[in-house]
Design a protein around this motif. Structure first.
Motif, PDB file in Angstrom:
ATOM      1  N   TRP A 234      -3.496 -21.807   9.864  1.00 39.54           N
ATOM      2  CA  TRP A 234      -2.604 -21.660   8.714  1.00 39.54           C
ATOM      3  C   TRP A 234      -2.758 -22.868   7.807  1.00 39.54           C
ATOM      4  N   ALA A 235      -2.448 -22.679   6.516  1.00 33.66           N
ATOM      5  CA  ALA A 235      -2.602 -23.764   5.549  1.00 33.66           C
ATOM      6  C   ALA A 235      -1.532 -23.681   4.476  1.00 33.66           C
ATOM      7  N   THR A 236      -1.089 -24.834   4.003  1.00 31.45           N
ATOM      8  CA  THR A 236      -0.206 -24.922   2.840  1.00 31.45           C
ATOM      9  C   THR A 236      -1.041 -25.256   1.616  1.00 31.45           C
ATOM     10  N   GLU A 237      -0.658 -24.690   0.482  1.00 27.00           N
ATOM     11  CA  GLU A 237      -1.448 -24.913  -0.733  1.00 27.00           C
ATOM     12  C   GLU A 237      -0.540 -25.098  -1.939  1.00 27.00           C
ATOM     13  N   ASP A 277       8.117 -25.554  -8.751  1.00 28.89           N
ATOM     14  CA  ASP A 277       9.151 -26.578  -8.904  1.00 28.89           C
ATOM     15  C   ASP A 277      10.032 -26.692  -7.674  1.00 28.89           C
ATOM     16  N   ASP A 278       9.943 -25.713  -6.772  1.00 33.77           N
ATOM     17  CA  ASP A 278      10.884 -25.644  -5.670  1.00 33.77           C
ATOM     18  C   ASP A 278      10.324 -26.108  -4.336  1.00 33.77           C
ATOM     19  N   CYS A 279       9.018 -26.368  -4.266  1.00 37.54           N
ATOM     20  CA  CYS A 279       8.464 -26.671  -2.952  1.00 37.54           C
ATOM     21  C   CYS A 279       7.448 -27.802  -2.994  1.00 37.54           C
ATOM     22  N   SER A 280       6.222 -27.532  -3.456  1.00 38.95           N
ATOM     23  CA  SER A 280       5.084 -28.459  -3.311  1.00 38.95           C
ATOM     24  C   SER A 280       4.848 -28.755  -1.838  1.00 38.95           C
ATOM     25  N   PRO A 281       4.306 -27.787  -1.095  1.00 42.48           N
ATOM     26  CA  PRO A 281       4.182 -27.926   0.359  1.00 42.48           C
ATOM     27  C   PRO A 281       3.013 -28.814   0.735  1.00 42.48           C
ATOM     28  N   LEU A 296       7.505 -31.684  -1.041  1.00 37.21           N
ATOM     29  CA  LEU A 296       7.631 -32.866  -1.879  1.00 37.21           C
ATOM     30  C   LEU A 296       8.618 -32.633  -3.016  1.00 37.21           C
ATOM     31  N   GLN A 297       8.380 -31.616  -3.841  1.00 33.97           N
ATOM     32  CA  GLN A 297       9.320 -31.297  -4.910  1.00 33.97           C
ATOM     33  C   GLN A 297      10.642 -30.776  -4.341  1.00 33.97           C
ATOM     34  N   GLY A 298      10.554 -29.968  -3.306  1.00 34.07           N
ATOM     35  CA  GLY A 298      11.755 -29.437  -2.689  1.00 34.07           C
ATOM     36  C   GLY A 298      12.592 -30.468  -1.977  1.00 34.07           C
ATOM     37  N   ARG A 299      11.966 -31.602  -1.612  1.00 38.43           N
ATOM     38  CA  ARG A 299      12.670 -32.694  -0.934  1.00 38.43           C
ATOM     39  C   ARG A 299      13.397 -32.182   0.307  1.00 38.43           C
ATOM     40  N   SER A 300      12.649 -31.441   1.108  1.00 33.23           N
ATOM     41  CA  SER A 300      13.247 -30.776   2.259  1.00 33.23           C
ATOM     42  C   SER A 300      12.150 -30.396   3.232  1.00 33.23           C
ATOM     43  N   ILE A 325       9.635 -35.206   1.022  1.00 34.65           N
ATOM     44  CA  ILE A 325       9.137 -35.048   2.387  1.00 34.65           C
ATOM     45  C   ILE A 325       7.672 -34.636   2.311  1.00 34.65           C
ATOM     46  N   ARG A 326       6.816 -35.421   2.949  1.00 35.02           N
ATOM     47  CA  ARG A 326       5.383 -35.117   2.855  1.00 35.02           C
ATOM     48  C   ARG A 326       4.851 -34.408   4.089  1.00 35.02           C
TER      49      ARG A 326
END
Length: 361
Positions: A234-237, A277-281, A296-300, A325-326
């Motif tokens: 699996w991958a985040t993009e 704007d809501d995530c940046s995984p 990162l953007q979601g800060r969660s 959160i990175r």
């Protein structure tokens, strides 16, 4: 060591689950899972609790690799150093990686230990001329000189990818970004915008789909790679303006960038999407049939239940409590190590930033 302190006490923070992300503007939306998957919660939903703070005063902690004795190696992006966090809490600097040219999102990124020889460490680094994968020998708390094994990955101020992940057979997967040039992602012979599959000496791994290093293509910027319990990758993009993605990676698969962002009929569909704007995984870890994403953007942290090749509805934890959160990593004791990224120039750091949190499930 300056500002690197292990905190033994627990942080008084429980799991917080909110709707939508806390982002840098006022836009927010619910994440969307693949319409072919279950829309109801999958079995085995988890709750997250911050149990303690592992370390503070770090510099953009990017990669973590756990040694057999439980100690952790941590790469620091902007000062290009690797530190060792021992099980007793002591923090030691192994050394700076020579030749790294930090700028923008570039620097010392992912690291991975050789699964057959924990005295050998691989790292993804940015130089002035390229991104590359290098290999080190470790001798106690000494970091040997880097030996390049794969050079020529396109470099820029952004979109480096940078994640390294070994499979059970000792094959190395390398996530690369498009370096700001989307067209390279559709060129199966180019190194940018890909997931590469290589041997320990940097050559194309046997049985790759295109007889080169490419395993999958059409990626914009992948910073998270993880295997589930059945060996699926699996991958985040990161998306550009429309959709961030959680993808199930297929051998030889085309994920569409830059022709499509998010879902596109002629390309492999993401399992989950978010508004950009809501995530940046960024980082990704999988345990207990759940994918955990650092936003990162979601800060969660997002928790996405998995059932085979299906993904359920994401749940959000710690929204806005710790800043950006990175990364998320599964530790040897089955807890999660979660890293903040508040010293990366895109947030106002607090006095203890950056930090690593220990999160229990």
């Amino acid at each position: 060591m300056d500002r690197r302190t292990l905190l033994i006490g627990a942080v008084g923070a429980g799991a917080a689950m909110l709707v939508g992300c806390s982002s840098d503007d006022d836009s927010s939306s619910l994440p969307t899972s693949d319409p072919t998957t279950s829309r109801s919660p999958l079995p085995g939903a988890v709750d997250l609790t911050v149990a303690s703070t592992i370390a503070t005063g770090l510099n953009v902690p990017w990669g973590i690799a756990f040694l057999p004795n439980g100690d952790a190696l941590v790469s620091q992006r902007d000062d290009a150093t690797i530190v060792r966090i021992a099980t007793d809490g002591s923090v030691t600097t192994l050394g700076a990686v020579p030749g790294v040219a930090p700028r923008g999102e570039a620097g010392l990124l992912g690291i991975a230990l050789d699964p057959d020889d924990p005295a050998v460490l691989f790292a993804f680094v940015s130089t002035a001329s390229d991104d590359r994968v290098v290999r080190f020998d470790l001798d106690g708390d000494q970091l040997g000189d880097p030996t390049p094994i794969l050079t020529g990955i396109p470099v820029g101020s952004r979109h480096h990818g940078g994640r390294l992940l070994f499979d059970d057979e000792g094959t190395l997967f390398v996530a690369t970004g498009d370096a700001g040039n989307g067209e390279t992602a559709q060129d199966k012979d180019a190194l940018g915008g890909k997931i590469l599959r290589i041997t320990r000496d940097g050559k194309a791994a046997p049985d790759n789909p295109f007889d080169n290093r490419t395993w999958s293509y059409g990626h914009r910027n992948i910073e998270g790679l993880a295997f589930d319990a059945d060996g699926r990758l699996w991958a985040t993009e990161f998306g550009e303006k429309k959709a961030d993605e959680l993808n199930l990676i297929e051998r030889g698969g085309n994920y569409g960038w830059p022709k499509v962002e998010g879902r596109g009929d002629e390309f492999i569909q993401p399992k989950v999407t978010w508004k950009t704007d809501d995530c940046s995984p960024a980082g990704l870890a999988i345990t207990q049939s759940t994918a955990f994403l650092g936003a990162l953007q979601g800060r969660s942290v997002f928790a996405v239940p998995l059932d085979g090749e299906s993904a359920g509805e994401p749940r959000e934890f710690f929204a806005g409590e710790y800043g950006r959160i990175r990364n998320v990593f599964v530790a040897p004791d089955d807890s999660l190590w979660v890293t903040t990224s508040n010293t990366d120039g895109r947030n106002q750091p607090e006095k203890d930033d950056d930090r690593i949190l220990r999160v229990t499930l």
